[in-house]
Write a protein that holds these residues in place. Structure first.
Motif, PDB file in Angstrom:
ATOM      1  N   SER A   1      55.311 130.843  19.903  1.00  0.00           N
ATOM      2  CA  SER A   1      55.729 131.666  18.740  1.00  0.00           C
ATOM      3  C   SER A   1      57.097 130.540  18.011  1.00  0.00           C
ATOM      4  CB  SER A   1      55.787 132.879  18.626  1.00  0.00           C
ATOM      5  OG  SER A   1      54.728 133.472  18.832  1.00  0.00           O
ATOM      6  N   SER A   2      58.163 130.820  18.971  1.00  0.00           N
ATOM      7  CA  SER A   2      59.198 130.089  18.769  1.00  0.00           C
ATOM      8  C   SER A   2      59.273 128.697  18.161  1.00  0.00           C
ATOM      9  CB  SER A   2      60.053 130.219  19.846  1.00  0.00           C
ATOM     10  OG  SER A   2      61.463 129.457  19.794  1.00  0.00           O
ATOM     11  N   ASN A   3      58.005 127.715  18.991  1.00  0.00           N
ATOM     12  CA  ASN A   3      58.125 126.624  18.408  1.00  0.00           C
ATOM     13  C   ASN A   3      57.336 126.431  17.106  1.00  0.00           C
ATOM     14  OD1 ASN A   3      59.299 125.269  20.832  1.00  0.00           O
ATOM     15  ND2 ASN A   3      57.193 125.191  21.834  1.00  0.00           N
ATOM     16  N   ILE A   4      56.493 127.100  16.791  1.00  0.00           N
ATOM     17  CA  ILE A   4      55.841 127.075  15.339  1.00  0.00           C
ATOM     18  C   ILE A   4      56.888 127.611  14.459  1.00  0.00           C
ATOM     19  CG2 ILE A   4      54.316 128.551  13.998  1.00  0.00           C
ATOM     20  CD1 ILE A   4      52.285 128.880  16.639  1.00  0.00           C
ATOM     21  N   GLN A   5      57.805 128.600  14.748  1.00  0.00           N
ATOM     22  CA  GLN A   5      58.800 128.899  13.738  1.00  0.00           C
ATOM     23  C   GLN A   5      59.550 127.728  13.415  1.00  0.00           C
ATOM     24  OE1 GLN A   5      60.501 132.358  15.282  1.00  0.00           O
ATOM     25  NE2 GLN A   5      58.964 133.953  14.448  1.00  0.00           N
ATOM     26  N   ARG A   6      60.154 127.162  14.627  1.00  0.00           N
ATOM     27  CA  ARG A   6      61.131 125.706  14.249  1.00  0.00           C
ATOM     28  C   ARG A   6      60.063 124.950  13.516  1.00  0.00           C
ATOM     29  NH1 ARG A   6      63.356 126.293  19.908  1.00  0.00           N
ATOM     30  NH2 ARG A   6      61.362 125.899  20.733  1.00  0.00           N
TER      31      ARG A   6
ATOM     32  N   VAL B   1      59.432 121.975   8.387  1.00  0.00           N
ATOM     33  CA  VAL B   1      58.487 121.526   7.266  1.00  0.00           C
ATOM     34  C   VAL B   1      58.922 122.121   5.928  1.00  0.00           C
ATOM     35  CG1 VAL B   1      56.290 121.608   6.465  1.00  0.00           C
ATOM     36  CG2 VAL B   1      56.351 121.126   8.957  1.00  0.00           C
ATOM     37  N   GLU B   2      59.306 123.297   6.020  1.00  0.00           N
ATOM     38  CA  GLU B   2      59.712 124.180   4.786  1.00  0.00           C
ATOM     39  C   GLU B   2      61.243 123.261   4.116  1.00  0.00           C
ATOM     40  OE1 GLU B   2      60.180 127.911   5.729  1.00  0.00           O
ATOM     41  OE2 GLU B   2      58.163 128.186   5.843  1.00  0.00           O
ATOM     42  N   GLY B   3      62.053 122.785   5.120  1.00  0.00           N
ATOM     43  CA  GLY B   3      63.296 122.194   4.937  1.00  0.00           C
ATOM     44  C   GLY B   3      63.000 120.798   4.369  1.00  0.00           C
TER      45      GLY B   3
END
Length: 87
Positions: A68-73, A78-80
């Motif tokens: 989950s942490s890796n997905i959030q990062r 990607v958003e940035g």
């Protein structure tokens, strides 16, 4: 020569500092001291009949938290990146 303030660093910052400065024994000791101060969570006692299941469940929880942490990062990167594109 300046003195590094390990206490002012977060756990993640201290870990990264130590990994970049592996010869810094004081940083290594500060990191170990900090890790050893954390309370230890007992998952199961060896004599419990469901010991294996409890250990496996704890491992699955830890792996899921890491995923989950890796997905959030990844999503943040990607958003940035999409925010910085010239359209």
């Amino acid at each position: 020569m300046s003195q590094t303030n390990y206490d002012a660093m977060s756990d993640a910052e201290l870990k990264q500092y130590f990994l970049k400065h592996r010869g810094d024994q004081a940083a290594f000791q500060a990191y170990l001291d900090r890790i050893n101060q954390r309370p230890r969570r007992i998952i199961a006692r060896p004599d419990e009949p469901d010991f294996d299941e409890k250990v496996q469940a704890a491992i699955r929880q830890k792996l899921e938290a890491i995923r989950s942490s890796n997905i959030q990062r990844t999503n943040m990167r990607v958003e940035g990146a999409s925010d910085n594109r010239d359209d």
